[in-house]
Enzyme design. Structure first.
Site, short mmCIF file in Angstrom:
data_model
loop_
_atom_site.label_atom_id
_atom_site.label_comp_id
_atom_site.label_asym_id
_atom_site.label_seq_id
_atom_site.Cartn_x
_atom_site.Cartn_y
_atom_site.Cartn_z
N SER A 27 48.34 38.78 38.31
CA SER A 27 47.26 38.53 37.36
C SER A 27 46.04 39.41 37.62
CB SER A 27 46.90 37.04 37.40
OG SER A 27 46.13 36.66 36.30
N ASP A 64 44.85 53.90 37.48
CA ASP A 64 44.63 54.65 36.24
C ASP A 64 43.44 55.60 36.35
OD1 ASP A 64 46.78 53.34 35.14
OD2 ASP A 64 45.56 51.82 34.13
N LYS A 89 52.54 39.32 35.92
CA LYS A 89 51.99 38.32 35.00
C LYS A 89 50.85 38.95 34.21
CE LYS A 89 50.14 33.67 34.44
NZ LYS A 89 49.06 34.07 33.52
#
Length: 713
Positions: free
Chosen positions: A498, A509, A523
Site C-alpha cells: 500500500s 520513478d 495492493k
C-alpha cells in the site's frame, strides 16, 4: 452411507428480515458504489455462486454432484436473491451443506467407534494438491476419500505424539503443507513392498498408541460437530454476502455488527492481544502479517504464513482446536487482557511436515505508537584501509497522531517528522548514503507516505488516484527544499504494501534512489467503510497509480536488485488473493527525474552477486529459497505408510539440516545435530535479516562511489 438431504425442520437456519434488508443494501452498493463497473447479471451470478462454493467446500469434500445440480439455479439468480432480499433458496442450500458436514463428522465418529487398531503398513497415498477434484457422484466415493483422511489424521498423531493436555488439535489433514514441507518427487515414490521387519517396527515409530489416537480424534471431531451446530442466521448471511463481495475483488467485504466492532478495534490499534493480522486459509487461520511493535513481532516467535491449529490460555492447560473454526472466533480466543499469556500451537511456514507443530507463548500487550516509530542505526563497512558509514532508517509503518495534528499541537508525532529528525542525526554522523528499510511495512497513513517522499524531492507529484468515474486526483509534495539529497536506497519485501509501495514507486520513478529486496505485495486499491442498517460494508472505490501511469495493483514495485525470499508469492501477496483486480495504466504525468540509477545496475549487480556468493547467511537464504521452491513444485501427496512417511520427513529434514550446518560452519558456529534443534530455537531469522541489511549498505556504498565518480569526471 445414507445422507438426508435437509436438516430437521426445527434445526433449519432461516433468513431474518434484517438480513434480507441488508442483502438489498449490499447489492445496491455493489452495483452503484464499487470501483469496477459491476453488472449484477447472470454472468456475475454464476461467479458469485462459484465463489460461495469455493468458500464453503473448496476441496469438494462434503457436497455431491447432485447437490450442486439441485441448486444450480443459484448460478443464474444469485443477483436476484440479493436485490429482492429473497434469501430462502440460498439458505436452503446452506442448510443442505450444513447437514452434509454434520453427517460427515458423525460418520468419522462412527468409524472411530468401530476402530481398535490403525494399520499404517499399506501403500496408499493422500493427495494434498486436490483443489481441482471433481464433485463426488455418490456418498461412497466420498467415503473412500475420508477413509484416507481419517487414516492420515491418525498417522499424524502417531508420529507427532501430541499429548491430551498440550494439544486438542492436529493440523487439518485436508490442506496442503506450507513451504518447504513437500518432499521431492524422487523421494516420495511408494516402495514396491515391505517386509515383516517393517511391521514389527511399526509401533517403534509411534509416539502415541491407538487408544490415545482414537480418543484425540473423537475429541477433535466432536468439538467440530458442536461448533457446526452453533451456526446461526448471521453466519450464513456473512457467507452469502462475502461470496458476493469477494467475487468482485478480495477487499470488498461485509462486516456483521460483531465483526465490525472487531475491525474498529483493530484499526485503532487499541486491541489488547498479540498484534498479528489473521486471515482464513481454507479450514486454517493463517498469520498474514505482524503489527510492527506488537508482542508477536517483538517476540520473533511468529512469522507470516504460520498456521494456527490450537489456542490455549495461560501458561498451561488444554489447548482448544481452531481447525475449521471461524476467523472471528479464533480472534476472540487470542485476544485478552494486557499482561496475560496466550499459547498458540502453530504449523511454522517453514515446517517440513504438518506433524511438526510447536507451541509458542506470547504475553499480550497493547501496541504503542512509540513501538512503531521510525528508528536509525549506522552500519560500518571497511574496505581496504578505509572505514565507511552508511545510515539506515527503519520505518515499520506510516503513522501520524491525527488527534494531535487536528488540535494544532506543535510537536505531534508523525513518520515524516521522525524521519526528518533521523536524517539530520545521520548527516551529523557523516554517513555516505542512507538506506530506508520498509520491509514488513504494510502501509498506514497515505498522507505520511506522500509527505515523506517530499523529504527527498523538491516538489512534484507522488501518486495518482482514480475513482470509479474515471476521475484522477493527483497528490504530491508542495514544500520547497529537501531534507536529504545524497545517495539513497529503499529496501522492501513481499510484505511491503500500500503506502510503502507508493513511496518506493515514487523514489524509483524519480530516479531518486535504488529499490532493493523483493517484489512488493501489490495492493493498489483504496477501500472505504460504509455503514449499513445492520453491519458495515468495506468497499473498493479507487485505485492507485504511479506517476508513470502504471498501477501498483497486483504487480507492486519490482526491485532494481532482487534478493532471495522465503515467502512464497503464491501464499502471500495480492496475486494470492481470489479475484484480485487487474494491473493497468493511466496517462503519465509530468515530473522531473533526479538521476538515473539504472545506468549503474550492471556493475552494482555484479558486485552484489560476488558478495552474496561469499556471505554464508546470504548463500543460505538463496539455497533455502531454492529448496522451498523445489519442494513446493514436486510434492502433491503424502504417504499413508508410516515407514515411507518417516523416510520422506527425514529426507527433507536432512536437506534442511545440511543447509543450516553449512551456514554455521562457514560462520565458525557449532553445528546442530537435528533440524528439530533449529525449529526449537524460536526460528529467529535476525542473522538473515541483518545479512540483507548489510548487503543493502554495501550496495549503497557502491552506488555512492559511482555517483561520486560521475560528479568528479
Amino acid at each position: 452411507m445414507a445422507l438426508p438431504t435437509l436438516a430437521a425442520e426445527q434445526d433449519r437456519i432461516v433468513p431474518t428480515d434484517i438480513g434480507e434488508q441488508t442483502a438489498q443494501e449490499v447489492a445496491q452498493s455493489l452495483r452503484y458504489g464499487h470501483y469496477e463497473d459491476v453488472s449484477l447479471d447472470q454472468q456475475w451470478s454464476e461467479k458469485a455462486w462459484q465463489r460461495m462454493l469455493d468458500m464453503i467446500d473448496p476441496q469438494h469434500a462434503y457436497l455431491l454432484e447432485d447437490d450442486i445440480e439441485q441448486y444450480s439455479d443459484l448460478g443464474r439468480h444469485y443477483s436476484d436473491s440479493l436485490e429482492k432480499g429473497d434469501l430462502d433458496r440460498l439458505y436452503a442450500f446452506y442448510n443442505l451443506y450444513q447437514q452434509r458436514i454434520e453427517n460427515r463428522l458423525q460418520w468419522l465418529l462412527d468409524q472411530l467407534g468401530k476402530t481398535q487398531h490403525f494399520d499404517f503398513d499399506g501403500q496408499g497415498r493422500l493427495a494434498t494438491d486436490d483443489e481441482d477434484r471433481e464433485w463426488a457422484s455418490s456418498p461412497s466415493q466420498l467415503d473412500e476419500l475420508w477413509h484416507k483422511r481419517l487414516k492420515n489424521a491418525a498417522l499424524q498423531l502417531a508420529l507427532s505424539g501430541a499429548s491430551e493436555d498440550e494439544s486438542a488439535s492436529e493440523p487439518d489433514e485436508e490442506r496442503q503443507p506450507d513451504i518447504p514441507g513437500k518432499p521431492s518427487r524422487n523421494e516420495t515414490a511408494a516402495p514396491q513392498g515391505h517386509d515383516q521387519s517393517d511391521q514389527d517396527n511399526n509401533h517403534d515409530l509411534r509416539m502415541m498408541d491407538d487408544s490415545a489416537i482414537i480418543k484425540q480424534l473423537k475429541k477433535r471431531y466432536s468439538n467440530q460437530l458442536e461448533r457446526v451446530r452453533q451456526t446461526n442466521s448471521e453466519d450464513v448471511l456473512s457467507v452469502i454476502l462475502n461470496a458476493a463481495g469477494s467475487s468482485i475483488d478480495p477487499h470488498t467485504e461485509y462486516f456483521s455488527p460483531s465483526r465490525s466492532k472487531s475491525f474498529d478495534i483493530q484499526m485503532k490499534l487499541s486491541l489488547e492481544g498479540i498484534g498479528a493480522l489473521l486471515q482464513q486459509d481454507g479450514e486454517y487461520v493463517k498469520i498474514s502479517s505482524l503489527v510492527p511493535g506488537g508482542p508477536a513481532e517483538k517476540s520473533g516467535l511468529l512469522k507470516p504464513a504460520d498456521r494456527i491449529v490450537a489456542v490455549g490460555q495461560g501458561e498451561s492447560g488444554d489447548l482448544t482446536s481452531v481447525v475449521g473454526m471461524r476467523l472471528d472466533e479464533v480472534v476472540d480466543l487470542i485476544r485478552g487482557p494486557k499482561g496475560s499469556t496466550v499459547r498458540l500451537e502453530i504449523i511454522p511456514a517453514k515446517a517440513v511436515d504438518t506433524t511438526q507443530t510447536r507451541v509458542v507463548r506470547i504475553t499480550r500487550d497493547t501496541v504503542k505508537l512509540e513501538d512503531q516509530a521510525a528508528s536509525s542505526q549506522v552500519i560500518d563497512i571497511k574496505r581496504g584501509n578505509q572505514q565507511h558509514r552508511i545510515g539506515v532508517i527503519k520505518v515499520p509503518m506510516f503513522y501520524v497522531d491525527f488527534q494531535a495534528e487536528q488540535e494544532g499541537r506543535k510537536n505531534y508525532r508523525s513518520t515524516t517528522r521522525d524521519v526528518h529528525r533521523l536524517i539530520d542525526k545521520l548527516k551529523q554522523q557523516n554517513v555516505e548514503g542512507i538506506v530506508l528499510d520498509l520491509r514488513g511495512n504494510g502501509g498506514g497513513a497515505l498522507q505520511e507516505a506522500n509527505s515523506m517522499i517530499g523529504l527527498f524531492i523538491d516538489r512534484g507529484p507522488t501518486v495518482q488516484v482514480r475513482d470509479a468515474q474515471g476521475r484522477i486526483s493527483l497528490l504530491g509534495d508542495t514544500d520547497r527544499g529537501v531534507a536529504y539529497n545524497g545517495p539513497l536506497a529503499v529496501l522492501v519485501d513481499r510484505l511491503s504494501a500500500s503506502a510503502s509501495e507508493i513511496f518506493a514507486g515514487a523514489i524509483q520513478d524519480y530516479g531518486r534512489g535504488l529499490i532493493l529486496g523483493n517484489q512488493t505485495f501489490g495492493k493498489g486499491t483504496v477501500q472505504t467503510l460504509d455503514d449499513l442498517d445492520h453491519g458495515e460494508l468495506k468497499l473498493t472505490r479507487a485505485k492507485f497509480y504511479r506517476i508513470t501511469g502504471a498501477s501498483t495493483q497486483l504487480r507492486g514495485v519490482k526491485p532494481d536488485i532482487s534478493y532471495p525470499s522465503l515467502v512464497d508469492p503464491d501464499e502471500i501477496g495480492e496475486s494470492a488473493l481470489p479475484n484480485a483486480l487487474p494491473w493497468d495504466t493511466v496517462r503519465p504525468v509530468s515530473y522531473r527525474e533526479y538521476g538515473n540509477p539504472q545506468r549503474y545496475l550492471p556493475q552494482l549487480r555484479q558486485s552484489h552477486e560476488r558478495r552474496a556468493s561469499e556471505d554464508p547467511n546470504f548463500h543460505y537464504l538463496k539455497r533455502e529459497a531454492e529448496l522451498a521452491h523445489k519442494l513446493r513444485e514436486q510434492n502433491n501427496s503424502v504417504s499413508l505408510n508410516i515407514h515411507q512417511r518417516k523416510r520422506e520427513m527425514e529426507a527433507q529434514e536432512a536437506e534442511q539440516l545440511s543447509l543450516e550446518n553449512q551456514r554455521r560452519k562457514a560462520l565458525g558456529e557449532k553445528p546442530i545435530e537435528s533440524w528439530a534443534d533449529a525449529r526449537g530455537a524460536d526460528e529467529d531469522q535476525t542473522p538473515i535479516d541483518q545479512a540483507q541489511l548489510r548487503e543493502s549498505a554495501n550496495i549503497m556504498l557502491d552506488y555512492a562511489h559511482r555517483l561520486e565518480q560521475q560528479s568528479g569526471s
